[in-house]
Design an enzyme around this catalytic site. Structure first.
Site, mmCIF file in Angstrom:
data_model
loop_
_atom_site.group_PDB
_atom_site.id
_atom_site.type_symbol
_atom_site.label_atom_id
_atom_site.label_comp_id
_atom_site.label_asym_id
_atom_site.label_seq_id
_atom_site.Cartn_x
_atom_site.Cartn_y
_atom_site.Cartn_z
ATOM 1 N N LYS A 134 -8.155 -21.079 -5.005
ATOM 2 C CA LYS A 134 -8.306 -22.071 -3.974
ATOM 3 C C LYS A 134 -8.025 -23.359 -4.537
ATOM 4 O O LYS A 134 -8.114 -24.460 -3.517
ATOM 5 C CB LYS A 134 -8.996 -21.645 -2.897
ATOM 6 C CG LYS A 134 -10.548 -21.864 -3.578
ATOM 7 C CD LYS A 134 -11.675 -21.358 -2.384
ATOM 8 C CE LYS A 134 -12.932 -21.841 -3.148
ATOM 9 N NZ LYS A 134 -14.128 -21.046 -2.465
ATOM 10 N N LYS B 214 -20.785 -23.389 -16.390
ATOM 11 C CA LYS B 214 -20.679 -24.131 -14.946
ATOM 12 C C LYS B 214 -21.651 -25.267 -15.264
ATOM 13 O O LYS B 214 -21.647 -26.270 -14.438
ATOM 14 C CB LYS B 214 -21.402 -23.145 -13.854
ATOM 15 C CG LYS B 214 -20.757 -22.308 -13.458
ATOM 16 C CD LYS B 214 -21.084 -21.693 -12.061
ATOM 17 C CE LYS B 214 -20.026 -20.790 -11.626
ATOM 18 N NZ LYS B 214 -20.266 -20.247 -10.162
ATOM 19 N N LYS C 243 -3.946 -18.639 -12.780
ATOM 20 C CA LYS C 243 -4.490 -17.746 -11.745
ATOM 21 C C LYS C 243 -4.429 -18.463 -10.404
ATOM 22 O O LYS C 243 -4.491 -19.357 -10.176
ATOM 23 C CB LYS C 243 -5.904 -17.532 -11.848
ATOM 24 C CG LYS C 243 -6.415 -16.119 -11.264
ATOM 25 C CD LYS C 243 -8.045 -15.920 -11.655
ATOM 26 C CE LYS C 243 -8.954 -15.699 -10.514
ATOM 27 N NZ LYS C 243 -10.417 -15.504 -10.829
#
Ligand code: TRP
Length: 346
Positions: A216, A123, A213
């Site tokens: 969103k 991240k 995958k």
């Protein structure tokens, strides 16, 4: 211990997200609710919203409150048993002991230990150090506090979280060695998988690009079905799903990922075993018919879920939250006090 449950504790935190997809629903929300239903007789089940974990990376804060309530409402619409006395639902920030224990654990955690966390590395990759928050860095310490405050033995976590669970065990063992028996050490990852069953590899793929995958973050939204999509619109997305030119239905993630994705979604929607669905459709040459069946099932599913969502009695949800939060504060404060005494604060 005074307030601790005589039952073993199963605990999990579900992050508040907006724009949940059917991938989130079938991959995370439903399994969590099924787990709660299955074990709520013999275990104490703690389900909480880790709201303090919500902004370790930047978010739109004007939406957070709404998202938290939306997610709780959705869980109830999806079947979360509100009336079970062994199921507790609470918001992390309503139990201040989480933050305080995290601080104490911070002081016994090595910087190097946190630096090795792969989720942190992923991240923070490529970002300027000054833009990476301390919250992201010590996220696993807060997570350890979430678990240890309640003496949880079982924590169903995906692969992305298993390193954090291992850290939770490490810090619990370290503190117990230094201060005597403070914490229940959660079961190791392998035992967790034995207890919950290693996830069956559920992977809902993007309808337009079945190699990736369903997520969103897809910008066009065409390959993704959101739980809030109008049923008609979702049906259209299914009809427009990318397939292949082989012309014969077969469940095969390598050769026919688009078709296979549809077969999988169909089995989930109609709640039938995959094998039964495959037996019905394999060999079929008209893709349009399969798509139509999946599209109809999708529209029906969303209609049902959205109607249940609208019907959720939010005053009952709030009542349950308040009750759980009051009880959880007692349990958590009890553990915190032991730790405070151990380190000399009391
Ligand atoms: N880290 C988890 C996730 O990203 C959420 C979480 C926070 C959690 N605290 C937890 C999960 C404690 C299990 C136990 O999905």
């Amino acid at each position: 211990m005074l307030f601790r449950s005589s039952k073993q504790v199963i605990l999990t935190g579900i992050r508040a997200n907006n724009d949940l997809t059917i991938g989130n629903y079938f991959g995370a929300i439903l399994p969590m609710i099924d787990m709660a239903k299955k074990h709520s007789k013999d275990y104490q089940i703690n389900l909480f919203i880790p709201d303090l974990h919500s902004f370790t990376t930047p978010i739109d804060h004007s939406k957070l409150q709404e998202q938290i309530m939306h997610n709780l409402r959705l869980f109830v619409a999806a079947g979360l048993p509100l009336d079970s006395p062994n199921v507790h639902i609470y918001r992390q920030s309503y139990v201040p002991a989480h933050s305080e224990l995290a601080w104490i654990l911070d002081c016994f955690t090595g910087v190097g230990e946190m630096n090795r966390m792969t989720q942190f590395k992923d991240k923070s990759k490529g970002l300027n150090d000054d833009r990476v928050s301390m919250g992201l860095f010590n996220y696993p310490v807060l997570m350890a506090a979430d678990i240890l405050l309640y003496g949880a033995s079982y924590v169903p976590v995906g692969d992305d979280q298993s390193q954090h669970l291992e850290f939770t065990r490490d810090i619990a063992i370290r503190m117990n060695e230094k201060f005597g028996d403070l914490f229940t050490v959660p079961e190791p990852v392998k035992k967790q998988h034995e207890f919950f069953g290693k996830d069956q590899g559920l992977r809902i793929k993007d309808l337009q690009n079945p190699l990736k995958k369903m997520s969103k973050s897809d910008e066009s939204g065409k390959g993704v079905v959101f739980l809030g999509d109008e049923p008609e619109k979702a049906a259209k997305k299914i009809m427009a799903a990318a397939t292949d030119s082989l012309g014969k239905v077969k469940f095969d993630w390598v050769k026919q990922p688009g078709i296979t994705n549809l077969l999988q979604i169909y089995a989930l929607l109609v709640e039938k075993p995959q094998a039964e669905i495959n037996a019905r459709w394999e060999g079929e040459t008209k893709y349009g018919e399969l798509k139509k069946a999946v599209a109809d099932a999708m529209a029906g599913f969303l209609q049902g879920l959205q109607a249940r969502y609208e019907a959720v009695d939010m005053s009952a949800v709030l009542e349950k939250l308040n009750k759980s939060e009051a009880e959880m504060n007692k349990v958590a404060n009890n553990t915190l006090e032991l730790v405070q005494k151990a380190v000399g604060l009391r």
